[in-house]
Scaffold this motif. Sequence first.
Motif, PDB file in Angstrom:
ATOM      1  N   TYR A  44      41.195  45.396  23.609  1.00 52.26           N
ATOM      2  CA  TYR A  44      39.993  45.338  24.317  1.00 52.26           C
ATOM      3  C   TYR A  44      39.389  43.771  24.059  1.00 52.26           C
ATOM      4  O   TYR A  44      39.192  42.891  25.025  1.00 52.26           O
ATOM      5  CB  TYR A  44      39.003  46.391  24.135  1.00 52.26           C
ATOM      6  N   ILE A  45      39.364  43.724  22.647  1.00 49.84           N
ATOM      7  CA  ILE A  45      38.798  42.331  22.491  1.00 49.84           C
ATOM      8  C   ILE A  45      39.846  41.033  22.869  1.00 49.84           C
ATOM      9  O   ILE A  45      39.393  40.015  23.482  1.00 49.84           O
ATOM     10  CB  ILE A  45      38.491  41.989  20.938  1.00 49.84           C
ATOM     11  N   ARG A  46      41.096  41.359  22.684  1.00 51.18           N
ATOM     12  CA  ARG A  46      42.065  40.461  23.086  1.00 51.18           C
ATOM     13  C   ARG A  46      42.005  40.265  24.574  1.00 51.18           C
ATOM     14  O   ARG A  46      42.148  39.047  25.042  1.00 51.18           O
ATOM     15  CB  ARG A  46      43.256  40.917  22.640  1.00 51.18           C
ATOM     16  N   ALA A  47      41.799  41.131  25.280  1.00 51.42           N
ATOM     17  CA  ALA A  47      41.823  41.043  27.005  1.00 51.42           C
ATOM     18  C   ALA A  47      40.492  40.225  27.344  1.00 51.42           C
ATOM     19  O   ALA A  47      40.590  39.659  28.420  1.00 51.42           O
ATOM     20  CB  ALA A  47      41.838  42.375  27.541  1.00 51.42           C
ATOM     21  N   SER A  48      39.564  40.544  26.552  1.00 52.30           N
ATOM     22  CA  SER A  48      38.239  40.048  27.016  1.00 52.30           C
ATOM     23  C   SER A  48      38.292  38.399  26.860  1.00 52.30           C
ATOM     24  O   SER A  48      37.264  37.571  27.392  1.00 52.30           O
ATOM     25  CB  SER A  48      36.938  40.399  26.402  1.00 52.30           C
ATOM     26  N   ARG A  49      39.031  37.657  26.145  1.00 53.64           N
ATOM     27  CA  ARG A  49      39.142  36.434  25.893  1.00 53.64           C
ATOM     28  C   ARG A  49      39.500  35.249  26.756  1.00 53.64           C
ATOM     29  O   ARG A  49      39.614  34.199  26.696  1.00 53.64           O
ATOM     30  CB  ARG A  49      39.772  36.101  24.402  1.00 53.64           C
ATOM     31  N   THR A  50      40.260  35.941  27.782  1.00 53.42           N
ATOM     32  CA  THR A  50      40.791  35.261  28.950  1.00 53.42           C
ATOM     33  C   THR A  50      40.534  35.818  30.258  1.00 53.42           C
ATOM     34  O   THR A  50      40.414  36.829  30.456  1.00 53.42           O
ATOM     35  CB  THR A  50      42.128  34.764  28.680  1.00 53.42           C
ATOM     36  N   SER A  51      40.300  34.904  31.307  1.00 55.61           N
ATOM     37  CA  SER A  51      40.385  35.320  32.573  1.00 55.61           C
ATOM     38  C   SER A  51      41.348  34.563  33.467  1.00 55.61           C
ATOM     39  O   SER A  51      41.380  34.493  34.654  1.00 55.61           O
ATOM     40  CB  SER A  51      38.768  34.740  33.367  1.00 55.61           C
ATOM     41  N   GLY A  52      42.461  34.418  32.842  1.00 57.02           N
ATOM     42  CA  GLY A  52      43.661  33.891  33.627  1.00 57.02           C
ATOM     43  C   GLY A  52      43.519  32.434  33.734  1.00 57.02           C
ATOM     44  O   GLY A  52      42.511  31.622  33.264  1.00 57.02           O
ATOM     45  N   ARG A  53      44.669  31.880  34.150  1.00 60.00           N
ATOM     46  CA  ARG A  53      44.581  30.631  34.671  1.00 60.00           C
ATOM     47  C   ARG A  53      45.046  30.355  35.954  1.00 60.00           C
ATOM     48  O   ARG A  53      45.999  30.664  36.721  1.00 60.00           O
ATOM     49  CB  ARG A  53      45.834  29.720  33.825  1.00 60.00           C
ATOM     50  N   TRP A  54      43.716  30.061  36.864  1.00 56.52           N
ATOM     51  CA  TRP A  54      43.831  30.094  38.503  1.00 56.52           C
ATOM     52  C   TRP A  54      43.706  28.453  38.810  1.00 56.52           C
ATOM     53  O   TRP A  54      42.758  28.064  38.254  1.00 56.52           O
ATOM     54  CB  TRP A  54      42.770  31.095  38.934  1.00 56.52           C
ATOM     55  N   SER A  55      44.563  28.390  39.862  1.00 58.18           N
ATOM     56  CA  SER A  55      44.518  27.059  40.248  1.00 58.18           C
ATOM     57  C   SER A  55      44.795  26.829  41.877  1.00 58.18           C
ATOM     58  O   SER A  55      44.994  28.102  42.423  1.00 58.18           O
ATOM     59  CB  SER A  55      45.478  25.877  39.413  1.00 58.18           C
ATOM     60  N   VAL A  56      44.492  25.655  42.370  1.00 52.72           N
ATOM     61  CA  VAL A  56      44.873  25.670  43.914  1.00 52.72           C
ATOM     62  C   VAL A  56      45.831  24.300  43.718  1.00 52.72           C
ATOM     63  O   VAL A  56      45.708  23.462  43.569  1.00 52.72           O
ATOM     64  CB  VAL A  56      43.795  25.255  44.643  1.00 52.72           C
ATOM     65  N   GLU A  57      47.171  24.710  44.125  1.00 53.56           N
ATOM     66  CA  GLU A  57      48.471  23.879  44.220  1.00 53.56           C
ATOM     67  C   GLU A  57      49.050  23.911  45.563  1.00 53.56           C
ATOM     68  O   GLU A  57      49.396  24.993  45.944  1.00 53.56           O
ATOM     69  CB  GLU A  57      49.310  24.087  43.091  1.00 53.56           C
ATOM     70  N   ASP A  58      49.246  22.904  46.367  1.00 53.42           N
ATOM     71  CA  ASP A  58      49.799  22.861  47.411  1.00 53.42           C
ATOM     72  C   ASP A  58      49.141  23.804  48.560  1.00 53.42           C
ATOM     73  O   ASP A  58      49.939  24.483  49.457  1.00 53.42           O
ATOM     74  CB  ASP A  58      51.330  22.919  47.461  1.00 53.42           C
ATOM     75  N   GLY A  59      48.065  23.903  48.602  1.00 53.94           N
ATOM     76  CA  GLY A  59      47.422  24.773  49.738  1.00 53.94           C
ATOM     77  C   GLY A  59      47.490  26.310  49.319  1.00 53.94           C
ATOM     78  O   GLY A  59      47.203  27.076  49.988  1.00 53.94           O
ATOM     79  N   ALA A  60      47.770  26.629  48.080  1.00 50.24           N
ATOM     80  CA  ALA A  60      47.745  28.039  47.647  1.00 50.24           C
ATOM     81  C   ALA A  60      47.135  28.057  46.260  1.00 50.24           C
ATOM     82  O   ALA A  60      47.087  27.308  45.482  1.00 50.24           O
ATOM     83  CB  ALA A  60      49.252  28.487  47.414  1.00 50.24           C
ATOM     84  N   ILE A  61      46.629  29.438  46.290  1.00 52.06           N
ATOM     85  CA  ILE A  61      46.069  30.038  44.779  1.00 52.06           C
ATOM     86  C   ILE A  61      47.100  30.319  44.061  1.00 52.06           C
ATOM     87  O   ILE A  61      48.158  30.956  44.416  1.00 52.06           O
ATOM     88  CB  ILE A  61      45.161  31.063  44.902  1.00 52.06           C
ATOM     89  N   VAL A  62      47.110  29.815  42.883  1.00 47.40           N
ATOM     90  CA  VAL A  62      48.208  30.096  41.913  1.00 47.40           C
ATOM     91  C   VAL A  62      47.666  30.637  40.346  1.00 47.40           C
ATOM     92  O   VAL A  62      46.867  30.314  40.014  1.00 47.40           O
ATOM     93  CB  VAL A  62      48.849  28.937  41.431  1.00 47.40           C
ATOM     94  N   GLY A  63      48.191  31.851  40.358  1.00 48.09           N
ATOM     95  CA  GLY A  63      47.698  32.744  39.135  1.00 48.09           C
ATOM     96  C   GLY A  63      48.816  32.818  38.173  1.00 48.09           C
ATOM     97  O   GLY A  63      50.016  32.962  38.111  1.00 48.09           O
ATOM     98  N   ARG A  64      48.369  32.503  36.822  1.00 52.79           N
ATOM     99  CA  ARG A  64      49.191  32.549  35.575  1.00 52.79           C
ATOM    100  C   ARG A  64      48.476  33.300  34.397  1.00 52.79           C
ATOM    101  O   ARG A  64      47.274  33.289  34.430  1.00 52.79           O
ATOM    102  CB  ARG A  64      49.804  31.091  35.349  1.00 52.79           C
ATOM    103  N   GLN A  65      49.222  33.457  33.314  1.00 51.78           N
ATOM    104  CA  GLN A  65      48.535  34.190  32.413  1.00 51.78           C
ATOM    105  C   GLN A  65      48.138  32.825  31.579  1.00 51.78           C
ATOM    106  O   GLN A  65      48.448  31.616  31.788  1.00 51.78           O
ATOM    107  CB  GLN A  65      49.845  34.539  31.417  1.00 51.78           C
TER     108      GLN A  65
END
Length: 277
Positions: A44-65
């Motif tokens: 639980y603690i490990r999961a709570s430390r990040t909200s992912g890496r979200w960006s906008v690239e070439d007109g698209a939402i991009v989701g990464r760990q």
Amino acid sequence: MVPEEDAFAPIFDGTTLKGWHAVPRLPVAFAPGAPEPDPLSDAYIRASRTSGRWSVEDGAIVGRQDPPGSGNGAYLLSDGVYGDMELIFEARPDWPADTGILVRASALGSQGYQILLDHRRSGNIGGLYGNGIGGFHAIAFTLDAETDGEGRLSGLRLEDPGSSLEPLTPDKPALLDYAATGEEFLSVWKWDDWNEFRIRVEGEVPRITVSINGQKISEVDTGAIRHPSYDVRAVRELLGTKGHIAFEVHDNDPRMGEARWGANAACRWRRIRIREL
């Protein structure tokens, strides 16, 4: 009369994440009333430390760990909440990338009806999963990657049932009111390209219909599901009649590791628009 496409309003501006917010992929109870996860546990603690890496690239939402290859998951939620609606978007996942789109999602992101985009071995695309609401798995086929003569990934194929990491047991397709065959899905899916999803959600306990590139893939009346861990009344009380739209970046579990989400994998979403019914 307004043309159908003109009735859809964009909920992503193509340049910023305005109207969206990221949340951690926190552990939740398997179903309403089931034991809650320990907020002091390492997981639980490990999961709570990040909200992912979200960006906008070439007109698209991009989701990464975050960081890439860490194995940590997350969700990106719409600020708005929606009830009866039709949602259209285009998605382009890497391989492997175990992602999905939740509708009627809670503020945690990890509770809701998930339209599967499991672009990895033993995955399904276009079926439904009960995320934090009983774990029902409404699917009619599972997938694997095809390789060319030089061992390079070249497309999707139906999985050999004998080698599946998650067997396609008879109870799974039985939950579907309509199910395209795996061959029908493969006839419209575009490898390493954009694929259009159309998701219709209608009813207090919704009927959900999913089409991909114009091909109807699945339909489920969630009010009629019979599954050992799914309680219609409890789910209705938990989710209400409106919820967020959530895009998922999955975490990596010990069983599948990077076979679930590759070290540098991403999923991309664009042209996201909605019509409220």
